[in-house]
Design a protein around this motif. Structure first.
Motif, PDB file in Angstrom:
ATOM      1  N   ALA A  75      -9.000   9.728  -1.731  1.00  0.00           N
ATOM      2  CA  ALA A  75     -10.042   9.642  -2.759  1.00  0.00           C
ATOM      3  C   ALA A  75      -9.489   9.140  -4.087  1.00  0.00           C
ATOM      4  O   ALA A  75     -10.142   8.390  -4.811  1.00  0.00           O
ATOM      5  CB  ALA A  75     -10.686  11.010  -2.946  1.00  0.00           C
ATOM      6  N   ASN A  76      -8.268   9.540  -4.425  1.00  0.00           N
ATOM      7  CA  ASN A  76      -7.696   9.179  -5.722  1.00  0.00           C
ATOM      8  C   ASN A  76      -6.347   8.473  -5.548  1.00  0.00           C
ATOM      9  O   ASN A  76      -5.323   8.928  -6.067  1.00  0.00           O
ATOM     10  CB  ASN A  76      -7.525  10.427  -6.600  1.00  0.00           C
ATOM     11  CG  ASN A  76      -8.841  11.109  -6.900  1.00  0.00           C
ATOM     12  OD1 ASN A  76      -9.781  10.461  -7.344  1.00  0.00           O
ATOM     13  ND2 ASN A  76      -8.919  12.409  -6.649  1.00  0.00           N
ATOM     14  N   GLY A  77      -6.355   7.391  -4.792  1.00  0.00           N
ATOM     15  CA  GLY A  77      -5.134   6.619  -4.602  1.00  0.00           C
ATOM     16  C   GLY A  77      -4.868   5.704  -5.783  1.00  0.00           C
ATOM     17  O   GLY A  77      -5.672   5.612  -6.719  1.00  0.00           O
ATOM     18  N   PRO A  78      -3.726   5.000  -5.774  1.00  0.00           N
ATOM     19  CA  PRO A  78      -3.413   4.072  -6.854  1.00  0.00           C
ATOM     20  C   PRO A  78      -4.412   2.930  -6.944  1.00  0.00           C
ATOM     21  O   PRO A  78      -5.027   2.545  -5.949  1.00  0.00           O
ATOM     22  CB  PRO A  78      -2.007   3.563  -6.491  1.00  0.00           C
ATOM     23  CG  PRO A  78      -1.872   3.813  -5.023  1.00  0.00           C
ATOM     24  CD  PRO A  78      -2.673   5.035  -4.736  1.00  0.00           C
ATOM     25  N   ALA A 128      -9.389  -3.246   0.024  1.00  0.00           N
ATOM     26  CA  ALA A 128      -9.198  -2.176   1.006  1.00  0.00           C
ATOM     27  C   ALA A 128      -7.977  -2.432   1.881  1.00  0.00           C
ATOM     28  O   ALA A 128      -7.286  -1.492   2.288  1.00  0.00           O
ATOM     29  CB  ALA A 128     -10.449  -2.041   1.872  1.00  0.00           C
ATOM     30  N   VAL A 129      -7.686  -3.699   2.173  1.00  0.00           N
ATOM     31  CA  VAL A 129      -6.522  -4.040   2.993  1.00  0.00           C
ATOM     32  C   VAL A 129      -5.226  -3.635   2.285  1.00  0.00           C
ATOM     33  O   VAL A 129      -4.293  -3.146   2.919  1.00  0.00           O
ATOM     34  CB  VAL A 129      -6.509  -5.546   3.316  1.00  0.00           C
ATOM     35  CG1 VAL A 129      -5.245  -5.921   4.070  1.00  0.00           C
ATOM     36  CG2 VAL A 129      -7.729  -5.923   4.134  1.00  0.00           C
ATOM     37  N   SER A 130      -5.193  -3.805   0.977  1.00  0.00           N
ATOM     38  CA  SER A 130      -3.994  -3.453   0.223  1.00  0.00           C
ATOM     39  C   SER A 130      -3.728  -1.953   0.269  1.00  0.00           C
ATOM     40  O   SER A 130      -2.570  -1.516   0.231  1.00  0.00           O
ATOM     41  CB  SER A 130      -4.116  -3.925  -1.231  1.00  0.00           C
ATOM     42  OG  SER A 130      -5.068  -3.151  -1.950  1.00  0.00           O
ATOM     43  N   PHE A 181      -2.210  -1.353   3.698  1.00  0.00           N
ATOM     44  CA  PHE A 181      -0.889  -1.981   3.751  1.00  0.00           C
ATOM     45  C   PHE A 181       0.134  -1.205   2.932  1.00  0.00           C
ATOM     46  O   PHE A 181       1.304  -1.115   3.310  1.00  0.00           O
ATOM     47  CB  PHE A 181      -0.977  -3.423   3.241  1.00  0.00           C
ATOM     48  CG  PHE A 181       0.302  -4.188   3.396  1.00  0.00           C
ATOM     49  CD1 PHE A 181       0.611  -4.801   4.603  1.00  0.00           C
ATOM     50  CD2 PHE A 181       1.202  -4.303   2.347  1.00  0.00           C
ATOM     51  CE1 PHE A 181       1.797  -5.499   4.763  1.00  0.00           C
ATOM     52  CE2 PHE A 181       2.384  -5.003   2.499  1.00  0.00           C
ATOM     53  CZ  PHE A 181       2.678  -5.600   3.717  1.00  0.00           C
ATOM     54  N   ASN A 182      -0.316  -0.621   1.845  1.00  0.00           N
ATOM     55  CA  ASN A 182       0.583   0.120   0.961  1.00  0.00           C
ATOM     56  C   ASN A 182       1.168   1.354   1.641  1.00  0.00           C
ATOM     57  O   ASN A 182       2.179   1.892   1.198  1.00  0.00           O
ATOM     58  CB  ASN A 182      -0.164   0.532  -0.315  1.00  0.00           C
ATOM     59  CG  ASN A 182       0.767   0.886  -1.452  1.00  0.00           C
ATOM     60  OD1 ASN A 182       1.768   0.216  -1.690  1.00  0.00           O
ATOM     61  ND2 ASN A 182       0.456   1.951  -2.169  1.00  0.00           N
ATOM     62  N   ARG A 183       0.529   1.800   2.736  1.00  0.00           N
ATOM     63  CA  ARG A 183       1.003   2.988   3.452  1.00  0.00           C
ATOM     64  C   ARG A 183       1.952   2.651   4.613  1.00  0.00           C
ATOM     65  O   ARG A 183       2.575   3.550   5.176  1.00  0.00           O
ATOM     66  CB  ARG A 183      -0.176   3.766   4.034  1.00  0.00           C
ATOM     67  CG  ARG A 183      -1.303   4.015   3.085  1.00  0.00           C
ATOM     68  CD  ARG A 183      -1.086   5.222   2.191  1.00  0.00           C
ATOM     69  NE  ARG A 183      -2.324   5.465   1.477  1.00  0.00           N
ATOM     70  CZ  ARG A 183      -3.318   6.185   1.956  1.00  0.00           C
ATOM     71  NH1 ARG A 183      -3.216   6.742   3.144  1.00  0.00           N
ATOM     72  NH2 ARG A 183      -4.419   6.351   1.251  1.00  0.00           N
TER      73      ARG A 183
END
Length: 251
Positions: free
Chosen positions: A135-138, A210-212, A215-217
């Protein structure tokens, strides 16, 4: 090792018992439901032009390619997959939204997590670490800064907005891949581009916000396979429901 084997035996037994129960009592759909597949669906399978990505991959030496395979697996092979549009359109006609599978007469077929995992074949993936959006990602800009290694000014100047979604154009990432002094960052940006243009092609020639997030994970071992599978089902269901649309997913 032995305990792990017996755990799997118990799991398999549970699946078999469940399957036998389903055969006896039927499925969970409304009683009297009849699967109807005769409605025609007009689906577009328009793809991104991947020639520039193929050219970049072809120019890389074996060292950079090994670096890519180590971190992101067999994704580059997706660049060479040729989609038969007529076959794909015909296949969509047999997608059964109620059961989330392809129904051919009395035979049901469905893509599985195991098949998608084998297709990507990445040594970094941990199958038990499934992606879910926090919910509160970067922020989008922060994620792009982390992936590309570029400044906030560089990133924010290149983020575009279409409707209610934000994207970064492929041309900006292409130029960065070619000019980046850090080989690992070039590999990261190239992998992000495959996820954005091939696996989740929401806007042509653009990589979706949303893809980023997904991908960031990946660097933490998160597996993208359930998300890919879910997007496939979601897109097929949407096309069947309205009778037309553009398939968004890894065709």
């Amino acid at each position: 090792m032995e305990n792990g084997f017996f755990d799997k035996v118990e799991d398999n037994a549970a699946v078999r018992i469940w399957a036998e129960t389903q055969q006896e009592k039927g499925d969970s759909l409304t009683e009297g439901y009849v699967s109807e597949l005769w409605d025609f669906t007009r689906v577009s399978v328009t793809q991104n032009n991947l020639q520039e990505m193929k050219k970049i991959w072809g120019q890389w030496d074996n060292e950079i390619k090994r670096l890519f395979y180590c971190h992101y697996g067999d994704l580059p092979y997706l660049l060479d997959v040729k989609i038969d549009e007529l076959l794909f359109r015909a296949l969509v006609q047999y997608w059964n939204s109620a059961y989330s599978c392809f129904t051919f007469g009395k035979v049901d077929l469905v893509p599985t997590i195991e098949e998608y995992t084998a297709l990507i074949r990445c040594p970094k993936i941990q199958v038990d670490r499934i992606y879910s959006k926090t919910a509160n990602g970067p922020a989008f800009s922060k994620r792009l800064m982390n992936i590309t290694g570029m400044s906030k000014q560089w990133v924010t100047a290149r983020i575009k907005q279409k409707g209610g979604c934000r994207y970064i154009p492929w041309r900006n990432l292409r130029d960065l891949i070619l000019a980046h002094p850090d080989k690992k960052k070039s590999v990261d940006v190239f992998a992000l581009s495959i996820y954005g243009l091939v696996i989740f092609p929401k806007a042509l020639r653009h990589i979706d916000e949303a893809v980023s997030d997904l991908f960031n994970r990946l660097g933490k071992g998160t597996t993208p396979v359930p998300a890919i599978l879910a997007e496939t089902f979601k897109s097929l269901n949407a096309c069947r429901r309205v009778g037309e649309g553009r398939f968004i997913g890894c065709a």
